[in-house]
Write an enzyme that holds these catalytic residues in place. Structure first.
Site, short mmCIF file in Angstrom:
data_model
loop_
_atom_site.label_atom_id
_atom_site.label_comp_id
_atom_site.label_asym_id
_atom_site.label_seq_id
_atom_site.Cartn_x
_atom_site.Cartn_y
_atom_site.Cartn_z
N SER A 175 0.80 -1.22 0.00
CA SER A 175 0.00 0.00 0.00
C SER A 175 0.84 1.28 0.00
O SER A 175 0.30 2.37 -0.17
CB SER A 175 -0.95 0.02 1.20
OG SER A 175 -0.22 -0.02 2.42
N GLY A 176 2.14 1.16 0.18
CA GLY A 176 3.01 2.33 0.18
C GLY A 176 3.39 2.76 -1.22
O GLY A 176 2.98 2.15 -2.22
N CYS A 226 17.92 5.04 -2.24
CA CYS A 226 17.81 5.93 -3.40
C CYS A 226 19.00 6.87 -3.52
O CYS A 226 19.59 7.01 -4.60
CB CYS A 226 16.49 6.70 -3.34
SG CYS A 226 16.17 7.53 -1.78
N ARG A 270 -1.80 -5.10 5.77
CA ARG A 270 -2.65 -5.34 6.94
C ARG A 270 -3.57 -4.16 7.20
O ARG A 270 -4.73 -4.33 7.57
CB ARG A 270 -1.78 -5.63 8.16
CG ARG A 270 -1.05 -6.97 8.07
CD ARG A 270 -0.10 -7.17 9.23
NE ARG A 270 0.57 -8.47 9.15
CZ ARG A 270 1.58 -8.84 9.93
NH1 ARG A 270 2.03 -7.99 10.86
NH2 ARG A 270 2.13 -10.01 9.80
N ASN A 272 13.53 8.70 -7.44
CA ASN A 272 13.77 7.93 -6.22
C ASN A 272 12.83 6.74 -6.08
O ASN A 272 13.18 5.74 -5.45
CB ASN A 272 13.64 8.83 -4.99
CG ASN A 272 12.30 9.53 -4.92
OD1 ASN A 272 12.00 10.39 -5.75
ND2 ASN A 272 11.48 9.19 -3.93
#
Length: 355
Positions: free
Chosen positions: A12-13, A162, A37, A323
């Protein structure tokens, strides 16, 4: 082309979203399942609206590892927060063994957990002990342009940071040059590098009209660069890195300055440019450019643009990349391709969105 099934942990990020975006169009990928989660049961497009109609399904609260058991080549990308995979690793490894995929599994970790190979170096960089120090050194460091041969046979890959990616790509062609002395690095990053949860570094009202340095001379990615320099035999060098937070969403721009140990002038400029061109000849994603690189020319792509400027013996090497792509998810897919014997640029040869 062999079809593989993939689980993405922490999907989800921002990193998970970029993995889903890139892998959804990958010809070797059969199915992808996403774990979060916090968003369990929600449609993927609710969190990643740009993937509506492209990536179907819902986030799972827990992975069903049996789903990977019948796949010839099971793959897991971990986009969990820093420290999470290391904490969970023993339990995950047991679950993988229970369903018979532990030996076949290709695991690519996007976090900082396994980039360094020594507990002391990790503690020095991150200010805390490693949750599973016995695992350090068991992952292959996945800077493809440096470790391509090792990645080809790896089953556990640690994706670089990055900033570390940009600085190392700027230094690799001259890393073994004796007498470089002080390597002064100034780096600039966009807000997405801080992750999807809002904070002082990413909250728009506090960042949009500001520019500031943070963690001067103590950023954790220095340790990755030091490992690369030492591996290339660099001696008596000093690395001084000052990162900056910029009012943009995507991008890394790193400038490395040093004194060239030979006499200066136009000959040095030409010879350095030729050295960089030779080193990256045949590279799929590093482009040597005239003038200066631009973040707008690489944003959304897996390219890193590099330029060299000189004045006398003073040298500035500049590198620009996205990045979230070359500095994160795109590089992870690049490693995935190399590890599976696929063309390195599969699903990645896309231009930036410009302007």
């Amino acid at each position: 082309m062999t079809q593989v099934n993939i689980y993405i942990l922490g999907a989800s990020g921002f990193g998970g979203g970029e993995l889903l975006r890139i892998l959804s169009g990958h010809p070797a990928v059969g199915s992808i399942r996403a774990v979060s989660r916090h968003h369990a049961g929600e449609p993927i497009h609710k969190v990643h609206p740009h993937l509506r109609g492209l990536v179907e399904g819902r986030f799972e609260g827990e992975p069903d590892w049996k789903w990977l058991a019948d796949c010839q080549q099971p793959v897991v990308f971990s986009a969990l927060g820093h420290g999470e995979l290391a904490k969970q690793f023993a339990g995950l490894e047991k679950q993988w063994a229970d369903v018979g995929i532990a030996e076949r599994l290709l695991l690519i970790d996007l976090s900082s957990d396994f980039r360094l190979d020594h507990p002391g170096r990790y503690a020095g960089a991150y200010g805390r002990p490693h949750p599973s120090p016995e695992l350090l050194g068991t992952f292959t460091y996945g800077l493809t342009e440096w470790k391509r041969d090792a990645v080809k046979t790896a089953k556990r890959i640690a994706n670089p940071g990055c900033f570390a990616t940009a600085v190392q790509l700027a230094l690799l062609p001259i890393a073994s040059t004796p007498g470089l002395g002080l390597l002064a690095v100034s780096g600039v990053t966009g807000s997405s590098g801080s992750g999807s949860l809002p904070g002082e570094g990413t909250h728009h009202p506090t960042r949009a009209h500001d520019f500031r340095a943070y963690k001067p001379l103590e950023h954790q990615h220095e340790a990755e660069v030091e490992v690369m320099l030492v591996a290339h035999g660099a001696q008596r060098h000093r690395l001084a890195f000052v990162p900056h937070s910029a009012p943009m969403v995507r991008g890394i721009f790193a400038t490395v300055q040093f004194e060239w140990p030979e006499h200066g002038g136009a000959v040095v400029t030409a010879s350095l440019m030729e050295k960089y061109r030779r080193y990256y000849e045949g590279s799929k994603f590093v482009r040597i450019v005239e003038g200066t690189p631009r973040i707008a020319a690489v944003a959304g792509s897996n390219f890193c643009d590099i330029a060299v400027a000189t004045k006398g013996r003073s040298v500035a090497v500049m590198a620009a990349l996205d990045n979230l792509v070359k500095g994160m998810a795109g590089q992870a897919v690049q490693n995935f391709n190399v590890a599976l014997g696929l063309p390195e640029d599969t699903a990645l040869r896309q231009a930036a969105c410009y302007p």
